[in-house]
Scaffold this motif. Structure first.
Motif, PDB file in Angstrom:
ATOM      1  N   ASN A   1       0.806  -1.224   0.000  1.00 19.09           N
ATOM      2  CA  ASN A   1       0.000   0.000   0.000  1.00 19.09           C
ATOM      3  C   ASN A   1       0.838   1.273   0.000  1.00 19.09           C
ATOM      4  O   ASN A   1       0.341   2.346   0.370  1.00 19.09           O
ATOM      5  N   ASP A   2       2.094   1.173  -0.385  1.00 21.42           N
ATOM      6  CA  ASP A   2       2.936   2.367  -0.466  1.00 21.42           C
ATOM      7  C   ASP A   2       2.457   3.252  -1.623  1.00 21.42           C
ATOM      8  O   ASP A   2       2.598   2.893  -2.801  1.00 21.42           O
ATOM      9  N   VAL A   3       1.878   4.390  -1.270  1.00 22.57           N
ATOM     10  CA  VAL A   3       1.237   5.262  -2.261  1.00 22.57           C
ATOM     11  C   VAL A   3       2.236   5.750  -3.308  1.00 22.57           C
ATOM     12  O   VAL A   3       1.928   5.790  -4.509  1.00 22.57           O
TER      13      VAL A   3
ATOM     14  N   GLU B   1      -6.987   3.728  -9.749  1.00 18.13           N
ATOM     15  CA  GLU B   1      -8.175   3.560  -8.904  1.00 18.13           C
ATOM     16  C   GLU B   1      -7.768   3.240  -7.460  1.00 18.13           C
ATOM     17  O   GLU B   1      -8.400   3.705  -6.508  1.00 18.13           O
ATOM     18  N   ARG B   2      -6.696   2.446  -7.307  1.00 10.72           N
ATOM     19  CA  ARG B   2      -6.197   2.120  -5.974  1.00 10.72           C
ATOM     20  C   ARG B   2      -5.689   3.364  -5.258  1.00 10.72           C
ATOM     21  O   ARG B   2      -5.875   3.514  -4.043  1.00 10.72           O
ATOM     22  N   LEU B   3      -5.052   4.266  -5.999  1.00 10.85           N
ATOM     23  CA  LEU B   3      -4.582   5.524  -5.410  1.00 10.85           C
ATOM     24  C   LEU B   3      -5.744   6.317  -4.829  1.00 10.85           C
ATOM     25  O   LEU B   3      -5.635   6.887  -3.730  1.00 10.85           O
ATOM     26  N   LEU B   4      -6.854   6.351  -5.542  1.00 12.61           N
ATOM     27  CA  LEU B   4      -8.040   7.050  -5.038  1.00 12.61           C
ATOM     28  C   LEU B   4      -8.559   6.382  -3.765  1.00 12.61           C
ATOM     29  O   LEU B   4      -8.942   7.064  -2.806  1.00 12.61           O
ATOM     30  N   GLU B   5      -8.552   5.057  -3.735  1.00 11.00           N
ATOM     31  CA  GLU B   5      -8.993   4.321  -2.541  1.00 11.00           C
ATOM     32  C   GLU B   5      -8.112   4.629  -1.338  1.00 11.00           C
ATOM     33  O   GLU B   5      -8.591   4.660  -0.198  1.00 11.00           O
TER      34      GLU B   5
ATOM     35  N   VAL C   1      -4.494  12.343 -10.836  1.00 16.25           N
ATOM     36  CA  VAL C   1      -4.957  10.955 -10.876  1.00 16.25           C
ATOM     37  C   VAL C   1      -6.185  10.850 -11.780  1.00 16.25           C
ATOM     38  O   VAL C   1      -6.281   9.950 -12.622  1.00 16.25           O
ATOM     39  N   TYR C   2      -7.123  11.790 -11.631  1.00  7.37           N
ATOM     40  CA  TYR C   2      -8.318  11.791 -12.484  1.00  7.37           C
ATOM     41  C   TYR C   2      -7.961  12.078 -13.940  1.00  7.37           C
ATOM     42  O   TYR C   2      -8.562  11.516 -14.861  1.00  7.37           O
ATOM     43  N   GLU C   3      -6.961  12.952 -14.151  1.00 12.51           N
ATOM     44  CA  GLU C   3      -6.534  13.256 -15.523  1.00 12.51           C
ATOM     45  C   GLU C   3      -6.003  11.995 -16.211  1.00 12.51           C
ATOM     46  O   GLU C   3      -6.378  11.679 -17.344  1.00 12.51           O
ATOM     47  N   LYS C   4      -5.110  11.283 -15.497  1.00  9.31           N
ATOM     48  CA  LYS C   4      -4.530  10.070 -16.067  1.00  9.31           C
ATOM     49  C   LYS C   4      -5.597   8.974 -16.207  1.00  9.31           C
ATOM     50  O   LYS C   4      -5.592   8.213 -17.174  1.00  9.31           O
ATOM     51  N   LEU C   5      -6.517   8.907 -15.248  1.00  4.46           N
ATOM     52  CA  LEU C   5      -7.593   7.930 -15.332  1.00  4.46           C
ATOM     53  C   LEU C   5      -8.493   8.216 -16.525  1.00  4.46           C
ATOM     54  O   LEU C   5      -8.893   7.304 -17.258  1.00  4.46           O
TER      55      LEU C   5
END
Length: 379
Positions: A182-184, A208-212, A220-224
């Motif tokens: 879980n290392d961000v 998606e895991r980063l958001l969780e 993160v949303y841009e890349k997603l």
């Protein structure tokens, strides 16, 4: 004589007890964060232990210059005091005195060759001194001493991610994640490596895991959004871009990206709406908007309109070789003036000689064909 000896012992005992009491008071003040009063009490006690605590107190209140002086005094008096040297080195690093920090960590690594932290900080010092090769060697040494040293693994993974050396980056990323899944920071690098390698399907669950894990950040949303779009998950892409627009409805790139989703769905009218919205908030140029509108016009078989839009895009950004290449190829498709067609391709070679080899070779080939057509037309 006997009485004098007993009296001396009593005086020494009283002195020790007084020092112990003063030290206890100073320690209590330090523990509770009352650093200024703690410094005064430690000054009464004296000795290297008290001097070290004074250095720590100055460090805690942000008086770094006095802290450094105090740490240096302790180190000079006790050259093998690793703890004082370690704290001094980290403080010098913190205040960007990298040249002074370097010999401190070199000395520490010589005093204790098995400590991975000393190697890590030597890596940090060299990184800040722009000695990349040396910093990498020290991070690697830290990992040899401790295979789970996450900060060293991260720095190595980050370096190779930036250099786009996929295999090396993944080697250190996966080694770190194997120890702590879980290392961000490492999950983020893992996602970026896959994203940069166009492995969007594999990158999606990592973003998606980063958001969780609480990394609720715009990038993160841009890349997603891009990953969903490239993986043909249009509904999810729209949801990602909707979140970004809710946060900032003045970001033209988000509108352009959303327009690309509708364009992939062949919903060209909706795509045009979002391109126009992007252009309405875009500063300072509209090249991207005109360029995308031109692509849509070309998909709609309106080549003359596409040509004019490419021309407008080129006026906004004359440095963009691909826009000018589109001008040449679009006119080539609908235009009738062979010399004008030839002129566009020749201008492309003249003005953009060091661009993508495929476009350059294609233009050269088309020039040869057009010259032949013009020659036969004259005959």
């Amino acid at each position: 004589m006997k009485h004098l000896f007993i009296f001396t012992l009593l005086l020494l005992q009283i002195k020790v007890e007084a020092q112990t009491s003063a030290l206890a008071i100073a320690d209590s003040l330090y523990t509770l964060g009352n650093y200024s009063k703690a410094i005064n009490e430690y000054s009464k006690v004296g000795g290297l232990s008290a001097a070290l605590q004074i250095a720590r107190s100055y460090n805690a209140v942000g008086n770094y210059e006095k802290a450094i002086i105090q740490y240096q005094y302790v180190v000079d008096e006790d050259v093998e005091n690793q703890l004082a040297q370690f704290e001094l080195g980290k403080l010098l690093l913190k205040v960007n005195r990298f040249d002074e920090a370097k010999p401190v960590f070199i000395n520490l690594s010589n005093l204790n060759t098995t400590n991975p932290e000393f190697q890590f900080y030597l890596g940090e010092v060299n990184r800040h001194l722009d000695a990349a090769d040396s910093s990498l060697k020290h991070y690697e040494k830290a990992i040899k001493l401790d295979s789970t040293h996450l900060r060293s693994l991260f720095q190595l993974a980050k370096h190779y991610t930036i250099k786009q050396e996929r295999d090396n980056a993944l080697k250190y990323i996966l080694q770190g994640l194997d120890y702590y899944e879980n290392d961000v920071s490492l999950i983020n690098l893992h996602a970026l490596v896959l994203f940069n390698d166009s492995q969007f399907e594999k990158a999606i669950p990592l973003f998606e895991r980063l958001l969780e894990l609480g990394e609720d950040k715009d990038y993160v949303y841009e890349k997603l959004g891009i990953s969903y779009r490239r993986n043909w998950e249009f509904k999810k892409a729209k949801e990602a871009y909707a979140i970004l627009l809710k946060r900032d409805d003045t970001n033209s790139q988000t509108y352009f990206d959303l327009a690309s989703v509708y364009q992939k769905e062949s919903k060209l009218d909706s795509a045009k709406i979002y391109i126009n919205k992007a252009m309405a908030v875009q500063k300072p140029i509209f090249a991207n908007g005109y360029n995308q509108l031109a692509y849509i016009a070309r998909e709609q078989k309106d080549l003359e309109k596409a040509f004019k839009l490419f021309e407008r895009a080129h006026k906004e950004d004359t440095s963009n070789a691909f826009i000018y290449y589109n001008i040449a190829t679009t006119y080539d498709q609908f235009g009738t003036d062979l010399k004008k067609k030839l002129g566009y391709y020749e201008n492309f070679l003249k003005n953009y000689p060091n661009q993508h080899p495929y476009y350059y070779e294609t233009a050269k080939k088309r020039i040869s064909e057009l010259k032949e057509e013009i020659h036969f037309t004259k005959d």
